[in-house]
Write an enzyme that holds these catalytic residues in place. Structure first.
Site: not given
Ligand code: HSE
Length: 471
Positions: A54, A175, A228, A231, A246, A343
């Site tokens: 992605n 993100g 999506g 997972e 994080k 995303g």
């Molecule tokens: N799986 C993570 C989330 C992706 O849902 O925030 C971004 O780090």
């Protein structure tokens, strides 16, 4: 412009005065004057991308779309020249010639024509080794890999300093929401005491759907998977591992002390029920999975991720809107950042910002050093104080006195309690008890919960939420 003398290992000194001259940026070591502005020397910057899921595919599209504008603004011409993928046959919707792709990531890292490597494959290995090899060969690196940084950040930051090239990672934490750069640059003069926020998009989506649409946890998870966001194995998101990684990175950058994933206490949302959502709503809370990073007055650092009853409700809580607040020192006060934190495209946007920064630094033969951080003195969660929401099921309403007594003997003071019969046909039978405590110490609450689980009359100890915010 004046002459700029560069030394290229293996080629001896070279005098470089050209405009748009193809030059192996990553291999340069400045021995002469640094150009006054990046635009002074136009440069082609070849990007190697490791991973084309992605984020990788979105980045390739963005580079293509934004290259002219970026060149006009910075003098840097970005081009993706190599891409490492797992399978050559998969359709990825990117407009690059077939020769750009390889299944051998080492080929991208070892390509002398690649100036800058973007790592978006995730996980610890081989990402760690590929990044170290890239840095050692003078290539700047941009990564979105929070798991790697939260476990091996110190080693990677040192390798970046040794090589004198950037390792940038804005996309690893929020993100598309800028947070790392504001913390590391704009707020470096602040004594930041707290960073608090929603840092996982998947759990935010699930909790939002449970709250606003009345969906069950499993319905919301299934929808998140079909869209999506989550997972097929959602453990990393729903059990708080992703948010914990994080939080470790945020605390390291915000407080200037090394915090690793293992220092973060984390709980997930898989035990949250529709009943919790309803009770929380009635009490004026919204349930959110929050990451809380605190720099305590004694210099210790507390970092944890858990589901919370947030009050007042955050101002923005759309399904994919993430937000976080930063409490600075006296100078700036509180700041709030919100936006699309997860995303492909938002994450690619953060990667591209770092790519431009790193490319500009390559052109100036400089890099942004994080320095080395001393290990944080980590405050265990057991020492922290919160108000708690505790949801119990007991086999008859009459157990109230013994349950309440256990709170008292453990030093946990009850602020309010609600009792609801789960068996409408009789006065006896199952009852749900919801307790809200006054501020209590985590270790005392854990001791209370352990004793409650041991009572014959308590049939289930459900969700435990920390209540964040003021009434
Ligand atoms: N799986 C993570 C989330 C992706 O849902 O925030 C971004 O780090």
């Amino acid at each position: 412009m004046g002459d700029t003398r560069w030394e290229t290992p293996g080629e001896g000194d070279r005098v470089f005065t050209g405009v748009r001259e193809r030059f192996p940026l990553g291999a340069l070591r400045r021995v002469g004057r640094v150009p006054d502005t990046v635009a002074e020397v136009k440069r082609s910057v070849n990007i190697g991308v490791l991973g084309c899921g992605n984020v990788g595919a979105a980045l390739i599209g963005l580079v293509e779309e934004r290259a002219d504008d970026i060149e006009a603004r910075t003098g840097l011409r970005l081009e993706v020249t190599r891409v490492a993928v797992r399978s050559l046959s998969k359709e990825r919707g990117v407009a690059l010639p077939a020769k750009v792709f390889t299944t051998d990531a080492g080929e991208v890292v070892g390509d002398d024509d690649v100036d800058l490597v973007v790592e978006v494959i995730g996980g610890i290995e081989p990402a760690r080794e590929l990044i170290l090899d890239s840095l050692a060969s003078g290539k700047a690196v941009v990564t979105a890999n929070k798991e790697l940084l939260a476990n091996h950040g110190a080693e990677l930051f040192a390798a970046s300093d040794d090589a004198g090239v950037d390792l940038l990672f804005e996309a690893a934490v929020a993100g598309g929401i800028p947070l790392i750069r504001p913390l590391r640059e704009s707020l470096v003069g602040e004594d930041v005491s707290r960073v608090l926020g929603i840092v996982n998009g998947t759990t935010n989506y699930i909790l939002t759907k449970m709250t606003e649409e009345g969906w069950s946890y499993s319905e919301a998870l299934a929808e998140a998977q079909s869209l999506g966001y989550a997972e097929r194995d959602p453990t990393a998101d729903v059990e708080g591992f992703d948010a914990g990684a994080k939080a470790a990175i945020i605390a390291t950058i915000a407080f200037g002390r090394r915090v690793v994933a293992g220092d973060v206490s984390h709980e997930g949302i898989s035990g949250i029920t529709s009943t919790d959502i309803d009770f929380a709503r009635r009490l004026g809370y919204r349930i959110k999975l929050l990451a809380l990073c605190d720099h305590m007055a004694d210099g210790s650092i507390a970092v944890r991720v858990h589901p919370d009853g947030a009050r007042p409700a955050p101002p923005r809580f759309g399904s994919r809107q993430l937000q976080r607040g930063v409490r600075g020192g006296d100078a700036v006060g509180e700041l709030m950042f919100f936006g699309r934190g997860a995303g492909g495209l938002p994450t690619a946007s953060a990667v591209l910002g770092d790519v431009v920064d790193a490319a500009a630094n390559l052109a100036k033969a400089t890099h942004a050093s994080l320095g080395s951080f001393a290990k944080a003195k980590v405050r265990p969660i057991d020492d922290l104080h919160y108000r708690y929401y505790i949801n119990l099921e007991a086999d008859r309403p009459g157990v109230l006195a013994s349950v309440a007594g256990l709170f008292g003997t453990n030093g946990v003071s009850i602020r309010s309690m609600e009792q609801q019969s789960l068996d409408e046909r009789s006065e006896g039978g199952q009852a749900r008890l919801i307790f809200i405590t006054h501020d209590a110490r985590e270790s005392d609450v854990r001791a209370t919960l352990a004793e409650l689980r041991g009572l014959d009359t308590v049939t289930a100890v459900g969700s435990v939420l920390r209540v964040i915010g003021t009434d």
